[in-house]
Scaffold this motif. Structure first.
Motif, short mmCIF file in Angstrom:
data_model
loop_
_atom_site.label_atom_id
_atom_site.label_comp_id
_atom_site.label_asym_id
_atom_site.label_seq_id
_atom_site.Cartn_x
_atom_site.Cartn_y
_atom_site.Cartn_z
N LEU A 74 16.98 -15.25 -8.56
CA LEU A 74 18.08 -14.83 -8.07
C LEU A 74 19.10 -16.11 -7.29
CD1 LEU A 74 17.15 -11.52 -6.18
CD2 LEU A 74 17.89 -11.87 -8.41
N GLN A 75 20.34 -15.92 -7.48
CA GLN A 75 21.21 -17.04 -6.72
C GLN A 75 21.28 -16.53 -5.35
OE1 GLN A 75 24.73 -18.34 -9.41
NE2 GLN A 75 24.47 -16.05 -9.91
N LYS A 76 20.80 -17.45 -4.28
CA LYS A 76 21.15 -17.21 -3.15
C LYS A 76 22.31 -17.57 -2.48
CE LYS A 76 16.08 -17.92 -2.53
NZ LYS A 76 15.96 -18.56 -3.93
N GLY A 77 22.63 -17.25 -1.21
CA GLY A 77 23.88 -17.49 -0.52
C GLY A 77 24.96 -16.62 -0.75
N ILE A 78 26.10 -16.48 0.11
CA ILE A 78 27.07 -15.81 0.09
C ILE A 78 28.04 -15.94 -0.93
CG2 ILE A 78 28.83 -14.77 1.53
CD1 ILE A 78 26.20 -14.51 2.89
N GLN A 79 28.32 -15.06 -1.56
CA GLN A 79 29.51 -15.05 -2.60
C GLN A 79 30.87 -15.14 -2.07
OE1 GLN A 79 29.71 -11.71 -5.78
NE2 GLN A 79 29.95 -13.52 -7.27
N HIS A 92 29.27 -11.45 4.06
CA HIS A 92 28.10 -11.17 4.08
C HIS A 92 27.80 -9.65 3.68
CE1 HIS A 92 29.56 -10.41 8.01
NE2 HIS A 92 28.43 -9.68 8.17
N TYR A 93 28.45 -8.86 3.92
CA TYR A 93 28.38 -7.29 3.45
C TYR A 93 27.85 -7.24 2.40
CZ TYR A 93 30.62 -5.16 7.81
OH TYR A 93 30.79 -4.84 8.81
N LYS A 94 28.34 -7.80 1.24
CA LYS A 94 27.93 -7.73 -0.22
C LYS A 94 26.52 -8.10 -0.26
CE LYS A 94 29.54 -8.54 -5.01
NZ LYS A 94 28.21 -9.68 -5.44
N ILE A 115 23.93 4.33 0.20
CA ILE A 115 24.38 2.94 0.45
C ILE A 115 25.64 2.69 -0.18
CG2 ILE A 115 23.11 2.24 -1.65
CD1 ILE A 115 22.39 -0.33 -0.38
N GLU A 116 26.01 3.48 -1.21
CA GLU A 116 27.39 3.25 -1.91
C GLU A 116 28.62 3.59 -0.92
OE1 GLU A 116 29.56 2.11 -5.32
OE2 GLU A 116 28.10 1.44 -4.17
N THR A 117 28.34 4.80 -0.22
CA THR A 117 29.38 4.97 0.52
C THR A 117 29.40 4.29 1.77
OG1 THR A 117 29.08 7.46 -0.20
CG2 THR A 117 30.17 7.13 2.00
N PHE A 118 28.46 3.96 2.45
CA PHE A 118 28.33 3.05 3.59
C PHE A 118 29.02 1.71 3.19
CE2 PHE A 118 26.79 -0.48 6.07
CZ PHE A 118 26.57 0.34 7.34
N PHE A 119 28.67 1.15 2.11
CA PHE A 119 29.36 -0.05 1.82
C PHE A 119 30.80 -0.02 1.20
CE2 PHE A 119 25.18 -1.39 2.41
CZ PHE A 119 25.12 -2.71 3.22
N ASN A 120 31.00 1.07 0.73
CA ASN A 120 32.37 1.17 0.18
C ASN A 120 33.50 1.18 1.24
OD1 ASN A 120 32.14 1.17 -2.65
ND2 ASN A 120 31.97 3.24 -2.98
N SER A 121 32.84 1.78 2.25
CA SER A 121 33.73 2.14 3.46
C SER A 121 34.14 0.64 3.96
CB SER A 121 33.38 3.03 4.44
OG SER A 121 31.99 2.33 5.18
N ALA A 122 33.31 -0.23 3.57
CA ALA A 122 33.44 -1.72 4.29
C ALA A 122 33.98 -2.78 3.16
CB ALA A 122 32.21 -2.20 4.82
N LYS A 123 34.24 -2.20 2.02
CA LYS A 123 34.72 -3.14 0.97
C LYS A 123 36.10 -3.77 1.32
CE LYS A 123 32.87 -1.53 -3.43
NZ LYS A 123 33.17 -1.04 -4.69
N LYS A 124 37.17 -3.18 2.27
CA LYS A 124 38.18 -3.75 2.49
C LYS A 124 38.10 -4.97 3.29
CE LYS A 124 39.09 -0.47 6.11
NZ LYS A 124 38.07 0.35 6.06
N LEU A 125 36.81 -5.05 3.95
CA LEU A 125 36.54 -6.05 4.90
C LEU A 125 35.92 -7.38 4.19
CD1 LEU A 125 34.59 -3.77 7.63
CD2 LEU A 125 37.03 -4.52 7.66
N TYR A 126 35.57 -7.18 2.80
CA TYR A 126 34.82 -8.29 2.27
C TYR A 126 35.83 -9.55 2.20
CZ TYR A 126 31.23 -5.09 0.49
OH TYR A 126 30.13 -4.35 0.44
#
Length: 331
Positions: free
Chosen positions: A228-233, A262-264, A320-331
């Motif tokens: 896997l590739q490490k680090g923040i995308q 870092h959320y993603k 997990i999908e709902t939790f992180f979808n609610s934060a997508k606008k923050l990415y």
């Protein structure tokens, strides 16, 4: 009445995370993509079945989508379970294209597509085994067992179906006649097996005993962290290796800044590596951050957790999908 909705499969989320993170030109990429497309096609076929059954009357039908139960040491998963006071119907959906030949003697199906043949296990046997397990499950929970029907629904409208024995026609339906077949089964059954009270009890028990499947996709393909590739995308140019600068992440390639890139990455750790993590895991995967920064980042995300301070363990959110979808606008 829809008793249990169908959610986006955790397996597909894992595939999508893996295809994002796997190192470029990995020898297993083509196999992973091929398997992902097959699972995604299956999910789309199940949504077609959901649509067809949505025309049933609201009252009198209890529908469970993607239900997984345990029978002794075995788990069995049902694409769609429909029950009334008079009978139960199990539906296994397949989204195969081309021409399908159902061979009763060899108990397999042969798909002909683009001039090539491919064999699959017969889904009729699959759904028949689900009915067997369900009967045992009902008996173990002290319910009367009604007639349990089972069908294989072929959701692709262009698929051609051929059978070696006409009796198989009663077990295989194209999507466009699924609704009429359900109504036909209605006509076969006039005597009630469940009372309204028993139906409510059964519905609650099915929901309570549902055990979602969470496959280990890394183990499935014999992959390790080194694959896997490490680090923040970077959410702007999609390169890896953003670094922490005061309170933000900065991309060394395009200069984009983000407070929550870092959320993603945290989501992908949960999906690919483990369902729980300490700040050390986050630090190793994100790279280039201090132990304190890793702890602060995880704590600020309001993830479910147990323990305190250095012993705090963060848990993958139930949805997990709902939790992180609610934060997508923050990415």
């Amino acid at each position: 009445m829809i008793e249990k909705e169908r959610t986006y499969p955790i397996r597909l989320l894992k595939y999508e995370a893996l295809m994002e993170r796997i190192v470029p030109n990995h020898p297993k990429i083509s196999l992973i993509e091929q398997d992902y497309k097959a699972w995604r096609a299956g999910y789309k076929g199940e949504l077609q079945t959901d649509y067809r059954l949505s025309f049933l009357p609201e009252k009198g039908y209890h529908i469970f989508r993607d239900l997984r139960l345990q029978d002794d040491d075995w788990h069995f998963q049902i694409d769609t379970l429909l029950f009334t006071l008079r009978y139960i119907l199990l539906i296994e959906t397949k989204n195969y294209a081309g021409t399908l030949f159902f061979d009763k003697d060899s108990e397999q199906i042969i798909q002909t597509k683009d001039g090539q043949e491919k064999s699959y296990d017969n889904p009729i046997n699959q759904v028949r085994m689900q009915a067997w397990h369900l009967k045992r499950w009902l008996q173990s929970h002290k319910f009367n067992v009604p007639h349990i029907y089972h069908l294989v629904a072929i959701s692709n409208p262009s698929t051609i179906i051929k059978v070696s024995d006409r009796s198989l026609n009663n077990l295989i339906v194209k999507g466009d006649i699924l609704l009429s077949r359900v109504l036909q089964i209605d006509g076969y059954n006039s005597n009630t097996v469940f009372t309204e009270k028993e139906a409510r009890k059964l519905s609650k028990l099915l929901i309570k005993n549902h055990t979602p499947y969470n496959p280990d996709i890394m183990k499935q393909y014999s992959l390790t962290l080194d694959d896997l590739q490490k680090g923040i995308q970077c959410p702007s140019c999609f390169s890896y290796g953003m670094y922490r600068e005061k309170w933000v992440w900065r991309c060394p390639v395009c200069g984009h800044k983000s407070k929550t890139a870092h959320y993603k990455t945290v989501k992908e750790i949960f999906l690919l590596m483990q369902q729980t993590m300490k700040s050390q895991t986050c630090r190793e995967f994100c790279t280039g951050i201090s132990p304190k920064t890793a702890s602060d980042l995880l704590f600020s995300m309001n993830l479910p957790h147990t323990g305190t301070k250095k012993g705090r363990i963060y848990h993958m959110p139930p949805d997990i999908e709902t939790f992180f979808n609610s934060a997508k606008k923050l990415y």
